[in-house]
Design an enzyme around this catalytic site. Sequence first.
Site, PDB file in Angstrom:
ATOM      1  N   GLY A 190       9.852 146.373   9.205  1.00 31.57           N
ATOM      2  CA  GLY A 190       8.737 145.438   9.382  1.00 31.57           C
ATOM      3  C   GLY A 190       8.386 144.772   8.069  1.00 31.57           C
ATOM      4  N   ASP A 217      23.177 133.873  34.142  1.00 35.17           N
ATOM      5  CA  ASP A 217      21.970 134.676  34.327  1.00 35.17           C
ATOM      6  C   ASP A 217      21.451 134.585  35.758  1.00 35.17           C
ATOM      7  OD1 ASP A 217      22.169 135.245  31.620  1.00 35.17           O
ATOM      8  OD2 ASP A 217      20.773 133.676  31.032  1.00 35.17           O
ATOM      9  N   GLU A 228      21.568 148.937  11.691  1.00 32.67           N
ATOM     10  CA  GLU A 228      21.859 148.103  12.864  1.00 32.67           C
ATOM     11  C   GLU A 228      22.643 146.843  12.533  1.00 32.67           C
ATOM     12  OE1 GLU A 228      17.649 146.873  11.538  1.00 32.67           O
ATOM     13  OE2 GLU A 228      18.958 148.626  11.480  1.00 32.67           O
ATOM     14  N   CYS A 245      13.828 151.549   7.283  1.00 31.29           N
ATOM     15  CA  CYS A 245      13.147 150.695   6.307  1.00 31.29           C
ATOM     16  C   CYS A 245      11.637 150.960   6.329  1.00 31.29           C
ATOM     17  CB  CYS A 245      13.486 149.230   6.580  1.00 31.29           C
ATOM     18  SG  CYS A 245      13.146 148.145   5.162  1.00 31.29           S
ATOM     19  N   TYR A 246      10.811 150.029   6.801  1.00 27.92           N
ATOM     20  CA  TYR A 246       9.373 150.282   6.879  1.00 27.92           C
ATOM     21  C   TYR A 246       9.103 151.532   7.712  1.00 27.92           C
ATOM     22  CZ  TYR A 246       4.481 149.783   8.295  1.00 27.92           C
ATOM     23  OH  TYR A 246       3.146 150.014   8.546  1.00 27.92           O
ATOM     24  N   HIS A 274      19.355 149.184   6.649  1.00 25.48           N
ATOM     25  CA  HIS A 274      19.389 148.779   8.060  1.00 25.48           C
ATOM     26  C   HIS A 274      20.735 149.134   8.680  1.00 25.48           C
ATOM     27  CE1 HIS A 274      15.577 146.540   8.266  1.00 25.48           C
ATOM     28  NE2 HIS A 274      15.786 146.339   6.976  1.00 25.48           N
ATOM     29  N   LYS A 330      22.602 139.150  26.689  1.00 18.15           N
ATOM     30  CA  LYS A 330      23.516 138.219  27.337  1.00 18.15           C
ATOM     31  C   LYS A 330      24.887 138.841  27.599  1.00 18.15           C
ATOM     32  CE  LYS A 330      23.068 134.288  27.987  1.00 18.15           C
ATOM     33  NZ  LYS A 330      22.702 133.492  29.181  1.00 18.15           N
ATOM     34  N   GLY A 365      23.060 133.472  38.333  1.00 15.34           N
ATOM     35  CA  GLY A 365      24.112 133.912  39.242  1.00 15.34           C
ATOM     36  C   GLY A 365      24.144 135.417  39.408  1.00 15.34           C
ATOM     37  N   GLY A 397      23.262 127.863  38.432  1.00 16.87           N
ATOM     38  CA  GLY A 397      24.703 127.764  38.262  1.00 16.87           C
ATOM     39  C   GLY A 397      25.205 128.509  37.047  1.00 16.87           C
ATOM     40  N   GLY A 398      24.284 128.982  36.194  1.00 17.83           N
ATOM     41  CA  GLY A 398      24.663 129.739  35.013  1.00 17.83           C
ATOM     42  C   GLY A 398      24.836 131.216  35.312  1.00 17.83           C
TER      43      GLY A 398
END
Length: 529
Positions: A69, A240, A184, A96-97, A182, A385, A242, A237-238
């Site tokens: 943070g 997500d 990640e 970290c924080y 970090h 995604k 769909g 039509g995308g």
Amino acid sequence: MSRSDVSPTFNRPSVEQAELVVLDYGSQYSLLIARRIRELGVYCELMPATADVSEIAARKPRGIVLSGGPHSVYDDGAAGLPEGLLDLGIPVLGICYGAQLLAHSLGGKVASAPSREFGRAEVLVEGESPLLNGVESRSVAWMSHTDHIVEVPPGFEVFARSGDGLVAVIGDGAMFWGVQFHPEVAHTAFGRDLLRNFALDLCGCAGDWSATSFIENTVEWLRTRIGDRRVICALSGGVDSGVAAALVSRAVGSQLTCVFVDNGLLRLGEAEQCMDVFARHLHMRVVKVDATDKFLGALEGVVDPEEKRRRIGRSFMEVFEEVAPTLGDADFFAQGTTYPDVIESAGDSKRHSSAAAKIKTHHNVGGLPDTMRLELLDPLSFLFKDEVREVGRSLGLPEEIVDRHPFPGPGLAVRMTGAVTRERLERLRRADHIFISELRAAGLYKHTAQALAVLTSERTVGVLGDARTYEDVLALRAVDTEDWMTADWSRFSHDFLATVSNRIVNEVPGISRVVYDITSKPPATVEWE
């Protein structure tokens, strides 16, 4: 029923009890922590650092991660540990924080470092610990901090230091751990190993979460939630929308009707293509609604991007609520909201960490009206995604849906700066079609995460034949990304860009200059608005 009558907690699936909970203290990397843990097959959720310990305990987690943070533990108003968190009897990892906060809360000391550590730094391991099992004695990590731990809490040890001698890893050897870097981010060479050690070995997570288990749990949740009532689903039509439609269809079959809204803001030939694809492959009832006049009327004279999104969100819901009585009086509205959508719309939804800063209002999160009658279903709102794509493949969706580049719900309205008009939309459609067609022809489409054209509100002087012109500037944008929270611009050859530029200025009247956007995310977003 108004939206405010329905607790958002019950409008998305509790995929299963979260094996890990990430408490968000406002780090730009908080979403990456969750994503890296998911990659280990461990289902986790992001919660605000201000969450009550009872809310956290309700997830029945096996471990807690405290994110980084922007604050110091000594700042007025800096978020602390939820009261009772350390009494849950489960392992805690501070990053970290989060590491500084853990140390400070348990009796250690934190102070400003003599020199700040930002970027790559060497980490030197001191002694053995289960958190660093398999990590080389000298490795590279990504640092981003000013304060540091100068005195560890009673019962803690220092297990690694940076090349400058500052504390890098602390722990009590079993339950509580802190890392100053970090793990990640990709720049930390051993980050994945460290997170695996914490999640699988120290917390005892199963590591068996997958797209298949998500589908099973979500379909069961949808059946229970919907019962014998009816659902309409916004289908763009995308990938997500769909995937959302396919999940609801698997759960309740003929109780679902998909609604495809032609809002006049779509790409060239997109409405016809989408209707054809979903009719052939998904075998669902799909109703097409032409609402071009409604949307363009709502956008007339609007130039502010946030206002564009809000008006488009409201217009979508008005269309769906108008059409719902003609489809058997639906009770639910399903949509393809994803985790990054929710996070970037911080401040407009209760379904995410309150520590996040609002980047932009997504039309399907903050653009929805408080008075909407239909009850909201967000089956994908805790998926990234790439996870949505994996679920789509497992559901058997065709490649032309699963691998389709993302396209914003507000469509071309947020791919042009300034006012939205029919003339400008047609200009942008033709330019965008040229760009995407050339990407496909060159074999670059599948190797690019997202590509788009932006019609700017700038005009510049040009020369056409022997005459002076004063016409629009078009920007091309293409990015590569793994997590959709960060992205880098795609490196195309000069010859490819020249081909696209030449075609656009020769084939699209009104555009006299083409530029290529080479800004990463952050600081920019993928879309311009």
